[in-house]
Design a protein around this motif. Sequence first.
Motif, PDB file in Angstrom:
ATOM      1  N   ASP A  72     -82.945 -27.433 -48.840  1.00  0.00           N
ATOM      2  CA  ASP A  72     -83.888 -26.475 -48.255  1.00  0.00           C
ATOM      3  C   ASP A  72     -84.800 -25.912 -49.351  1.00  0.00           C
ATOM      4  O   ASP A  72     -84.749 -26.352 -50.503  1.00  0.00           O
ATOM      5  CB  ASP A  72     -83.144 -25.383 -47.469  1.00  0.00           C
ATOM      6  CG  ASP A  72     -82.248 -24.520 -48.354  1.00  0.00           C
ATOM      7  OD1 ASP A  72     -82.650 -24.239 -49.505  1.00  0.00           O
ATOM      8  OD2 ASP A  72     -81.160 -24.126 -47.901  1.00  0.00           O
ATOM      9  N   ARG A  73     -85.653 -24.909 -48.992  1.00  0.00           N
ATOM     10  CA  ARG A  73     -86.630 -24.370 -49.952  1.00  0.00           C
ATOM     11  C   ARG A  73     -85.964 -23.852 -51.232  1.00  0.00           C
ATOM     12  O   ARG A  73     -86.501 -23.977 -52.323  1.00  0.00           O
ATOM     13  CB  ARG A  73     -87.434 -23.232 -49.306  1.00  0.00           C
ATOM     14  CG  ARG A  73     -88.706 -23.672 -48.617  1.00  0.00           C
ATOM     15  CD  ARG A  73     -89.496 -22.472 -48.116  1.00  0.00           C
ATOM     16  NE  ARG A  73     -90.076 -21.671 -49.165  1.00  0.00           N
ATOM     17  CZ  ARG A  73     -89.713 -20.412 -49.470  1.00  0.00           C
ATOM     18  NH1 ARG A  73     -88.767 -19.792 -48.808  1.00  0.00           N
ATOM     19  NH2 ARG A  73     -90.310 -19.772 -50.433  1.00  0.00           N
ATOM     20  N   GLU A  78     -84.994 -19.399 -40.612  1.00  0.00           N
ATOM     21  CA  GLU A  78     -85.549 -20.735 -40.428  1.00  0.00           C
ATOM     22  C   GLU A  78     -86.864 -20.869 -41.222  1.00  0.00           C
ATOM     23  O   GLU A  78     -87.095 -21.872 -41.893  1.00  0.00           O
ATOM     24  CB  GLU A  78     -85.774 -20.959 -38.921  1.00  0.00           C
ATOM     25  CG  GLU A  78     -86.113 -22.360 -38.511  1.00  0.00           C
ATOM     26  CD  GLU A  78     -85.087 -23.410 -38.931  1.00  0.00           C
ATOM     27  OE1 GLU A  78     -83.899 -23.075 -39.048  1.00  0.00           O
ATOM     28  OE2 GLU A  78     -85.513 -24.575 -39.152  1.00  0.00           O
ATOM     29  N   LEU A 110     -86.022 -20.857 -45.093  1.00  0.00           N
ATOM     30  CA  LEU A 110     -85.318 -22.028 -45.641  1.00  0.00           C
ATOM     31  C   LEU A 110     -86.062 -23.334 -45.404  1.00  0.00           C
ATOM     32  O   LEU A 110     -85.988 -24.242 -46.222  1.00  0.00           O
ATOM     33  CB  LEU A 110     -83.904 -22.126 -45.052  1.00  0.00           C
ATOM     34  CG  LEU A 110     -82.807 -21.436 -45.877  1.00  0.00           C
ATOM     35  CD1 LEU A 110     -83.062 -19.965 -46.066  1.00  0.00           C
ATOM     36  CD2 LEU A 110     -81.444 -21.666 -45.257  1.00  0.00           C
ATOM     37  N   HIS A 111     -86.785 -23.388 -44.272  1.00  0.00           N
ATOM     38  CA  HIS A 111     -87.284 -24.711 -43.885  1.00  0.00           C
ATOM     39  C   HIS A 111     -88.788 -24.826 -43.717  1.00  0.00           C
ATOM     40  O   HIS A 111     -89.274 -25.923 -43.433  1.00  0.00           O
ATOM     41  CB  HIS A 111     -86.570 -25.180 -42.609  1.00  0.00           C
ATOM     42  CG  HIS A 111     -85.083 -25.261 -42.809  1.00  0.00           C
ATOM     43  ND1 HIS A 111     -84.495 -26.119 -43.710  1.00  0.00           N
ATOM     44  CD2 HIS A 111     -84.065 -24.551 -42.259  1.00  0.00           C
ATOM     45  CE1 HIS A 111     -83.183 -25.945 -43.705  1.00  0.00           C
ATOM     46  NE2 HIS A 111     -82.905 -24.994 -42.838  1.00  0.00           N
TER      47      HIS A 111
END
Length: 208
Positions: free
Chosen positions: A154-155, A52, A55-56
Amino acid sequence: MRAGVFITLEGIEGVGKSTHALYIRERLEQHGFQTVLTREPGGTKTGEAIREILLHATSSPISDLTELLLIFSARAQHLQEIIIPALKANKVVICDRFTDATYAYQGGGREIDRQQIQILEAFVQEGLKPDLTILLDTPIEIGLGRANHRSKADRFESETVNFFQRVRQEYLELARSEPERIQVIDANRPLQQIQQDIDSILAARKLC
Ligand code: Z5A
Protein backbone atom coordinates in the motif's frame (compact mmCIF):
# COMPACT_ATOMS: atom_id res chain seq x y z
CA MET A 1 -15.00 11.49 33.22
CA ARG A 2 -14.53 8.08 31.65
CA ALA A 3 -14.37 4.75 33.44
CA GLY A 4 -12.90 2.16 31.04
CA VAL A 5 -9.35 1.39 30.00
CA PHE A 6 -7.78 2.42 26.72
CA ILE A 7 -5.00 0.16 25.37
CA THR A 8 -3.17 0.73 22.09
CA LEU A 9 -0.69 -1.35 20.12
CA GLU A 10 2.03 0.29 18.10
CA GLY A 11 5.05 -0.52 15.99
CA ILE A 12 6.17 -0.64 12.39
CA GLU A 13 4.30 -2.96 10.06
CA GLY A 14 4.58 -6.70 10.52
CA VAL A 15 5.63 -6.54 14.19
CA GLY A 16 2.53 -8.44 15.29
CA LYS A 17 0.09 -5.72 16.40
CA SER A 18 -3.01 -7.45 15.00
CA THR A 19 -1.88 -10.85 16.32
CA HIS A 20 -1.33 -9.53 19.83
CA ALA A 21 -4.45 -7.33 19.83
CA LEU A 22 -6.46 -10.54 19.43
CA TYR A 23 -4.44 -12.18 22.21
CA ILE A 24 -5.06 -9.25 24.58
CA ARG A 25 -8.79 -9.36 23.86
CA GLU A 26 -8.87 -13.08 24.63
CA ARG A 27 -6.95 -12.64 27.91
CA LEU A 28 -9.12 -9.76 29.07
CA GLU A 29 -12.35 -11.54 28.24
CA GLN A 30 -11.11 -14.60 30.17
CA HIS A 31 -10.84 -12.24 33.14
CA GLY A 32 -14.35 -10.90 32.74
CA PHE A 33 -13.68 -7.59 31.01
CA GLN A 34 -15.93 -6.35 28.23
CA THR A 35 -13.78 -5.32 25.31
CA VAL A 36 -13.93 -3.41 22.05
CA LEU A 37 -11.27 -4.28 19.48
CA THR A 38 -10.74 -1.61 16.86
CA ARG A 39 -8.10 -0.05 14.63
CA GLU A 40 -6.77 3.16 13.10
CA PRO A 41 -7.08 4.55 10.61
CA GLY A 42 -10.58 3.12 10.54
CA GLY A 43 -12.88 1.66 13.17
CA THR A 44 -16.01 3.36 11.79
CA LYS A 45 -17.65 3.37 8.37
CA THR A 46 -16.37 6.91 7.75
CA GLY A 47 -12.94 6.04 9.14
CA GLU A 48 -12.66 2.94 6.97
CA ALA A 49 -13.50 5.05 3.89
CA ILE A 50 -10.72 7.46 4.88
CA ARG A 51 -8.38 4.48 5.43
CA GLU A 52 -9.07 3.33 1.90
CA ILE A 53 -7.99 6.75 0.57
CA LEU A 54 -4.89 6.85 2.80
CA LEU A 55 -3.69 3.35 1.94
CA HIS A 56 -4.81 2.83 -1.62
CA ALA A 57 -5.37 6.15 -3.41
CA THR A 58 -2.35 6.09 -5.67
CA SER A 59 -3.80 7.64 -8.84
CA SER A 60 -3.55 11.23 -7.55
CA PRO A 61 -1.12 12.72 -5.02
CA ILE A 62 -1.96 13.25 -1.33
CA SER A 63 0.10 15.96 0.32
CA ASP A 64 1.65 15.31 3.73
CA LEU A 65 -0.65 17.90 5.32
CA THR A 66 -3.74 16.33 3.71
CA GLU A 67 -2.63 12.92 4.97
CA LEU A 68 -2.24 14.30 8.50
CA LEU A 69 -5.67 15.96 8.44
CA LEU A 70 -7.34 12.83 7.04
CA ILE A 71 -5.83 10.76 9.85
CA PHE A 72 -7.17 13.16 12.49
CA SER A 73 -10.57 13.31 10.72
CA ALA A 74 -10.86 9.53 10.94
CA ARG A 75 -9.72 9.72 14.57
CA ALA A 76 -12.32 12.36 15.48
CA GLN A 77 -15.09 10.10 14.16
CA HIS A 78 -13.59 7.05 15.85
CA LEU A 79 -13.43 8.81 19.21
CA GLN A 80 -17.00 10.11 19.06
CA GLU A 81 -18.61 7.00 17.64
CA ILE A 82 -16.66 4.13 19.22
CA ILE A 83 -13.88 4.90 21.69
CA ILE A 84 -15.45 7.45 24.06
CA PRO A 85 -18.83 5.64 24.33
CA ALA A 86 -17.05 2.34 25.05
CA LEU A 87 -14.85 3.91 27.73
CA LYS A 88 -17.88 5.57 29.31
CA ALA A 89 -19.55 2.12 29.37
CA ASN A 90 -16.57 0.83 31.39
CA LYS A 91 -15.21 -1.32 28.57
CA VAL A 92 -11.59 -1.96 27.66
CA VAL A 93 -10.83 -0.50 24.24
CA ILE A 94 -7.99 -2.28 22.41
CA CYS A 95 -6.91 -0.20 19.44
CA ASP A 96 -4.46 -1.32 16.74
CA ARG A 97 -2.54 1.97 16.32
CA PHE A 98 -3.51 5.46 17.55
CA THR A 99 -1.85 8.87 17.84
CA ASP A 100 1.65 7.54 18.57
CA ALA A 101 1.50 6.25 14.99
CA THR A 102 0.89 9.81 13.82
CA TYR A 103 3.99 11.05 15.65
CA ALA A 104 5.97 8.10 14.25
CA TYR A 105 4.77 8.08 10.62
CA GLN A 106 3.77 11.69 9.93
CA GLY A 107 6.26 13.21 12.41
CA GLY A 108 9.19 10.80 12.07
CA GLY A 109 8.53 9.36 8.62
CA ARG A 110 7.15 12.40 6.76
CA GLU A 111 9.08 14.86 8.97
CA ILE A 112 6.04 17.03 9.73
CA ASP A 113 6.69 19.48 12.57
CA ARG A 114 5.81 17.82 15.88
CA GLN A 115 4.08 20.99 17.11
CA GLN A 116 1.54 20.78 14.28
CA ILE A 117 0.66 17.25 15.37
CA GLN A 118 0.41 18.37 19.00
CA ILE A 119 -2.07 21.11 18.03
CA LEU A 120 -4.31 18.61 16.23
CA GLU A 121 -3.98 16.08 19.04
CA ALA A 122 -5.11 18.64 21.62
CA PHE A 123 -7.99 19.83 19.39
CA VAL A 124 -9.32 16.36 18.49
CA GLN A 125 -8.61 14.40 21.67
CA GLU A 126 -9.16 17.09 24.33
CA GLY A 127 -6.64 15.42 26.63
CA LEU A 128 -7.71 11.82 26.02
CA LYS A 129 -4.68 9.50 25.77
CA PRO A 130 -4.24 5.75 25.98
CA ASP A 131 -3.77 4.37 29.51
CA LEU A 132 -1.37 1.77 28.17
CA THR A 133 0.51 1.49 24.89
CA ILE A 134 2.36 -1.66 23.92
CA LEU A 135 5.13 -0.83 21.48
CA LEU A 136 6.23 -3.96 19.63
CA ASP A 137 9.74 -3.33 18.41
CA THR A 138 11.82 -5.18 15.84
CA PRO A 139 14.57 -4.19 13.43
CA ILE A 140 12.72 -2.97 10.35
CA GLU A 141 13.95 -5.78 8.09
CA ILE A 142 12.17 -8.29 10.36
CA GLY A 143 8.83 -6.45 10.38
CA LEU A 144 8.92 -5.57 6.69
CA GLY A 145 9.98 -9.13 5.88
CA ARG A 146 6.93 -10.54 7.67
CA ALA A 147 4.58 -8.05 6.01
CA ASN A 148 6.06 -8.51 2.54
CA HIS A 149 4.65 -12.02 2.35
CA ARG A 150 1.26 -10.45 1.78
CA SER A 151 -0.49 -8.82 -1.16
CA LYS A 152 0.52 -5.71 -3.10
CA ALA A 153 2.22 -2.92 -1.10
CA ASP A 154 0.00 0.00 0.00
CA ARG A 155 1.00 3.72 0.05
CA PHE A 156 2.94 3.33 3.30
CA GLU A 157 4.43 -0.06 2.56
CA SER A 158 5.92 1.41 -0.63
CA GLU A 159 8.06 3.83 1.43
CA THR A 160 11.84 3.62 1.67
CA VAL A 161 13.92 1.85 4.29
CA ASN A 162 15.03 5.26 5.60
CA PHE A 163 11.39 6.25 6.10
CA PHE A 164 10.79 3.16 8.27
CA GLN A 165 14.05 3.74 10.17
CA ARG A 166 12.79 7.23 11.09
CA VAL A 167 9.39 5.78 12.08
CA ARG A 168 11.03 3.22 14.37
CA GLN A 169 13.37 5.80 15.93
CA GLU A 170 10.43 8.13 16.63
CA TYR A 171 8.49 5.31 18.31
CA LEU A 172 11.49 4.53 20.53
CA GLU A 173 11.87 8.23 21.34
CA LEU A 174 8.19 8.42 22.33
CA ALA A 175 8.70 5.41 24.61
CA ARG A 176 11.70 7.09 26.24
CA SER A 177 9.62 10.22 26.89
CA GLU A 178 6.65 8.32 28.37
CA PRO A 179 8.08 5.14 29.93
CA GLU A 180 5.07 4.54 32.21
CA ARG A 181 2.49 4.55 29.44
CA ILE A 182 4.52 3.07 26.60
CA GLN A 183 5.84 -0.41 27.34
CA VAL A 184 8.35 -1.64 24.77
CA ILE A 185 8.45 -5.35 23.94
CA ASP A 186 11.15 -7.01 21.85
CA ALA A 187 8.95 -8.51 19.13
CA ASN A 188 11.79 -10.33 17.42
CA ARG A 189 11.11 -13.44 19.50
CA PRO A 190 8.67 -16.37 19.40
CA LEU A 191 5.01 -15.42 19.93
CA GLN A 192 4.79 -17.28 23.25
CA GLN A 193 7.59 -15.24 24.82
CA ILE A 194 5.99 -12.00 23.67
CA GLN A 195 2.67 -13.12 25.13
CA GLN A 196 4.35 -13.80 28.48
CA ASP A 197 5.58 -10.18 28.51
CA ILE A 198 2.08 -8.98 27.61
CA ASP A 199 0.62 -11.02 30.48
CA SER A 200 3.08 -9.39 32.91
CA ILE A 201 2.20 -5.92 31.68
CA LEU A 202 -1.53 -6.63 32.00
CA ALA A 203 -1.08 -8.21 35.43
CA ALA A 204 0.83 -5.15 36.67
CA ARG A 205 -2.27 -3.13 35.79
CA LYS A 206 -4.63 -5.67 37.36
CA LEU A 207 -6.08 -6.54 33.97
CA CYS A 208 -5.26 -10.25 34.12
N1 Z5A B 1 -0.77 5.19 9.82
C1 Z5A B 1 -0.19 6.43 9.83
O1 Z5A B 1 0.62 6.75 8.95
N2 Z5A B 1 -0.50 7.31 10.80
C2 Z5A B 1 -1.40 7.02 11.79
O2 Z5A B 1 -1.66 7.85 12.66
C3 Z5A B 1 -2.00 5.72 11.76
C4 Z5A B 1 -1.65 4.83 10.77
C5 Z5A B 1 -2.99 5.35 12.83
C6 Z5A B 1 -2.04 1.09 8.19
O3 Z5A B 1 -1.70 0.46 9.36
C7 Z5A B 1 -1.07 2.21 7.87
O4 Z5A B 1 -1.53 3.44 8.43
C8 Z5A B 1 0.27 1.99 8.46
C9 Z5A B 1 0.69 3.34 9.06
C10 Z5A B 1 -0.43 4.26 8.73
N3 Z5A B 1 1.10 1.59 7.42
N4 Z5A B 1 2.19 1.05 7.50
N5 Z5A B 1 3.16 0.59 7.34
P1 Z5A B 1 -2.00 -1.06 9.65
O5 Z5A B 1 -1.87 -1.17 11.12
O6 Z5A B 1 -3.22 -1.54 9.06
O7 Z5A B 1 -0.86 -1.79 8.79
P2 Z5A B 1 0.34 -2.56 9.24
O8 Z5A B 1 1.13 -2.03 10.36
O9 Z5A B 1 1.01 -2.66 7.94
O10 Z5A B 1 -0.29 -3.91 9.81
P3 Z5A B 1 0.33 -5.29 9.64
O11 Z5A B 1 1.31 -5.35 8.54
O12 Z5A B 1 -0.83 -6.21 9.58
O13 Z5A B 1 1.21 -5.53 10.89
P4 Z5A B 1 0.93 -6.14 12.30
O14 Z5A B 1 -0.52 -6.05 12.65
O15 Z5A B 1 1.88 -5.48 13.19
O16 Z5A B 1 1.35 -7.66 12.14
P5 Z5A B 1 0.46 -9.01 12.15
O17 Z5A B 1 -0.54 -8.93 11.05
O18 Z5A B 1 0.02 -9.35 13.50
O19 Z5A B 1 1.64 -10.02 11.76
C11 Z5A B 1 2.22 -10.02 10.47
C12 Z5A B 1 2.72 -11.46 10.13
O20 Z5A B 1 3.81 -11.77 10.98
C13 Z5A B 1 1.66 -12.52 10.38
O21 Z5A B 1 1.81 -13.51 9.41
C14 Z5A B 1 2.02 -13.07 11.77
O22 Z5A B 1 1.60 -14.38 11.96
C15 Z5A B 1 3.53 -12.94 11.73
N6 Z5A B 1 4.13 -12.74 13.07
C16 Z5A B 1 3.72 -11.83 14.00
N7 Z5A B 1 4.51 -11.91 15.09
C17 Z5A B 1 5.41 -12.89 14.85
C18 Z5A B 1 6.48 -13.46 15.61
N8 Z5A B 1 6.78 -13.03 16.84
N9 Z5A B 1 7.21 -14.41 15.03
C19 Z5A B 1 6.92 -14.88 13.80
N10 Z5A B 1 5.91 -14.41 13.03
C20 Z5A B 1 5.16 -13.42 13.55
